[in-house]
Design a protein around this motif. Structure first.
Motif, short mmCIF file in Angstrom:
data_model
loop_
_atom_site.label_atom_id
_atom_site.label_comp_id
_atom_site.label_asym_id
_atom_site.label_seq_id
_atom_site.Cartn_x
_atom_site.Cartn_y
_atom_site.Cartn_z
N ARG A 1 0.83 -1.22 0.00
CA ARG A 1 0.00 0.00 0.00
C ARG A 1 0.86 1.27 0.00
NH1 ARG A 1 -5.43 -0.82 1.50
NH2 ARG A 1 -5.47 1.12 2.65
N SER A 2 1.93 1.26 -0.79
CA SER A 2 2.84 2.41 -0.82
C SER A 2 2.66 3.29 -2.06
CB SER A 2 4.29 1.94 -0.74
OG SER A 2 4.61 1.17 -1.88
N THR A 3 1.69 2.98 -2.91
CA THR A 3 1.47 3.80 -4.10
C THR A 3 1.12 5.22 -3.68
OG1 THR A 3 0.69 1.87 -5.31
CG2 THR A 3 0.13 4.02 -6.22
N HIS A 4 1.72 6.18 -4.38
CA HIS A 4 1.55 7.59 -4.03
C HIS A 4 1.53 8.41 -5.31
CE1 HIS A 4 2.30 11.11 -1.35
NE2 HIS A 4 2.69 11.60 -2.51
N PHE A 5 0.54 9.29 -5.45
CA PHE A 5 0.48 10.21 -6.58
C PHE A 5 0.37 11.64 -6.06
CE2 PHE A 5 -0.95 6.41 -8.80
CZ PHE A 5 -0.36 6.55 -10.04
N ASP A 6 1.16 12.52 -6.66
CA ASP A 6 1.05 13.96 -6.41
C ASP A 6 0.36 14.60 -7.59
OD1 ASP A 6 2.32 14.29 -3.93
OD2 ASP A 6 4.29 14.22 -4.86
N GLY A 7 -0.35 15.68 -7.32
CA GLY A 7 -0.98 16.44 -8.39
C GLY A 7 -0.70 17.92 -8.22
N GLU A 8 -0.31 18.57 -9.30
CA GLU A 8 -0.18 20.02 -9.33
C GLU A 8 -1.36 20.56 -10.10
OE1 GLU A 8 4.03 21.77 -9.58
OE2 GLU A 8 4.11 19.91 -10.76
N PHE A 9 -1.87 21.71 -9.65
CA PHE A 9 -3.06 22.30 -10.25
C PHE A 9 -2.85 23.79 -10.49
CE2 PHE A 9 -4.33 18.61 -7.90
CZ PHE A 9 -5.26 17.99 -8.72
N TRP A 10 -3.30 24.26 -11.65
CA TRP A 10 -3.24 25.68 -11.97
C TRP A 10 -4.62 26.13 -12.43
CZ3 TRP A 10 0.38 22.08 -13.36
CH2 TRP A 10 1.69 22.31 -12.95
N TRP A 11 -5.02 27.31 -11.94
CA TRP A 11 -6.28 27.93 -12.37
C TRP A 11 -6.03 29.44 -12.40
CZ3 TRP A 11 -10.27 29.82 -8.52
CH2 TRP A 11 -11.35 30.42 -9.18
N GLY A 12 -5.89 29.98 -13.60
CA GLY A 12 -5.58 31.40 -13.73
C GLY A 12 -4.30 31.71 -12.98
N ARG A 13 -4.38 32.57 -11.98
CA ARG A 13 -3.22 32.96 -11.18
C ARG A 13 -3.17 32.19 -9.85
NH1 ARG A 13 -0.14 36.36 -12.94
NH2 ARG A 13 0.61 37.16 -10.95
N LYS A 14 -3.88 31.09 -9.79
CA LYS A 14 -3.88 30.24 -8.59
C LYS A 14 -3.15 28.93 -8.85
CE LYS A 14 -6.70 32.90 -6.21
NZ LYS A 14 -6.28 33.60 -5.03
N TYR A 15 -2.62 28.35 -7.76
CA TYR A 15 -1.84 27.11 -7.86
C TYR A 15 -2.05 26.30 -6.59
CZ TYR A 15 2.27 24.06 -7.67
OH TYR A 15 3.09 22.99 -7.57
N GLN A 16 -1.89 24.97 -6.72
CA GLN A 16 -1.86 24.12 -5.54
C GLN A 16 -1.20 22.79 -5.87
OE1 GLN A 16 -1.24 23.51 -2.42
NE2 GLN A 16 -2.89 24.93 -1.93
N CYS A 17 -0.59 22.20 -4.88
CA CYS A 17 0.03 20.88 -4.97
C CYS A 17 -0.62 19.99 -3.92
CB CYS A 17 1.53 21.00 -4.72
SG CYS A 17 2.38 19.42 -4.72
N LEU A 18 -1.08 18.81 -4.33
CA LEU A 18 -1.77 17.90 -3.42
C LEU A 18 -1.22 16.49 -3.55
CD1 LEU A 18 -5.49 18.72 -4.24
CD2 LEU A 18 -4.28 19.42 -2.20
N GLU A 19 -1.30 15.76 -2.48
CA GLU A 19 -1.11 14.31 -2.55
C GLU A 19 -2.48 13.75 -2.93
OE1 GLU A 19 0.22 13.52 1.45
OE2 GLU A 19 2.31 13.54 0.80
N VAL A 20 -2.69 13.48 -4.21
CA VAL A 20 -4.00 13.03 -4.66
C VAL A 20 -4.26 11.56 -4.35
CG1 VAL A 20 -4.38 14.82 -6.39
CG2 VAL A 20 -3.17 12.75 -7.03
N PHE A 21 -3.19 10.81 -4.12
CA PHE A 21 -3.38 9.45 -3.62
C PHE A 21 -2.27 9.15 -2.64
CE2 PHE A 21 -3.22 4.83 -3.50
CZ PHE A 21 -4.55 4.57 -3.24
N SER A 22 -2.65 8.98 -1.39
CA SER A 22 -1.73 8.72 -0.29
C SER A 22 -2.58 8.19 0.87
CB SER A 22 -0.99 10.00 0.11
OG SER A 22 -1.91 10.96 0.57
N LYS A 23 -2.09 8.34 2.07
CA LYS A 23 -2.83 7.86 3.25
C LYS A 23 -4.20 8.52 3.37
CE LYS A 23 1.20 6.63 5.97
NZ LYS A 23 2.01 6.91 7.14
N LEU A 24 -4.29 9.84 3.09
CA LEU A 24 -5.58 10.54 3.19
C LEU A 24 -6.60 9.95 2.22
CD1 LEU A 24 -7.42 12.88 4.16
CD2 LEU A 24 -6.49 14.22 2.27
#
Length: 154
Positions: free
Chosen positions: A74-97
């Motif tokens: 159960r160690s698979t992990h995916f990160d996701g970066e997101f851009w919307w206009g002048r906004k940004y975010q980085c998330l762990e899209v698949f992890s423990k959460l």
């Protein structure tokens, strides 16, 4: 016989997680990123240690989807970066959460949904209309001037 089974386990656990085939010993996961920003697109870039899924433009009310087999540990992990206009975010899209919020235990296929809204990012195990208590708020957008870039774990 035990040696054959042991070799099979090693091969199954060391294979790449991205798959469209049946997953042995672990559930198949289907992750969706849903764009709920009215009349605007978002850009996402999803990657793991082993797989770079590339950048994708998601239209308003559209989605991006991928599936994979989790590893036995159960160690698979995916990160996701997101851009919307002048906004940004980085998330762990698949992890423990994601496992904690989306794992329904015992299903051969598990679903996880990320809802992207003007106020931020929400997660749920079912795709139901917003607002609903099944959606859990995870993170807000940040200004592009002060991004916190993803640093993928090795």
């Amino acid at each position: 016989m035990h040696i054959v089974f042991l070799i099979f386990l090693i091969l199954a656990s060391s294979s790449p997680p991205i798959a469209n085939a049946y997953c042995f010993f672990t559930p198949k996961w289907k992750l969706y990123v849903l764009n709920s920003i009215p009349a605007d697109t978002i850009v996402t870039h999803v990657r793991s240690k082993d797989d770079d899924l590339g950048k994708h433009i998601i239209p308003s009310n559209g989605y991006y989807y991928w599936s994979f087999c989790d590893t036995i540990d159960r160690s698979t992990h995916f990160d996701g970066e997101f851009w919307w206009g002048r906004k940004y975010q980085c998330l762990e899209v698949f992890s423990k959460l994601a496992r904690w919020k989306c794992d329904r235990f015992g299903f051969s296929v598990e679903y996880c949904f990320w809802l992207v809204r003007p106020d931020g990012f929400y997660i749920s195990s079912i795709n139901i209309s917003f607002p609903d208590p099944v959606w859990t708020f995870v993170k807000s957008w940040v200004d592009v001037e002060n991004p916190i870039f993803c640093s993928y774990r090795s």
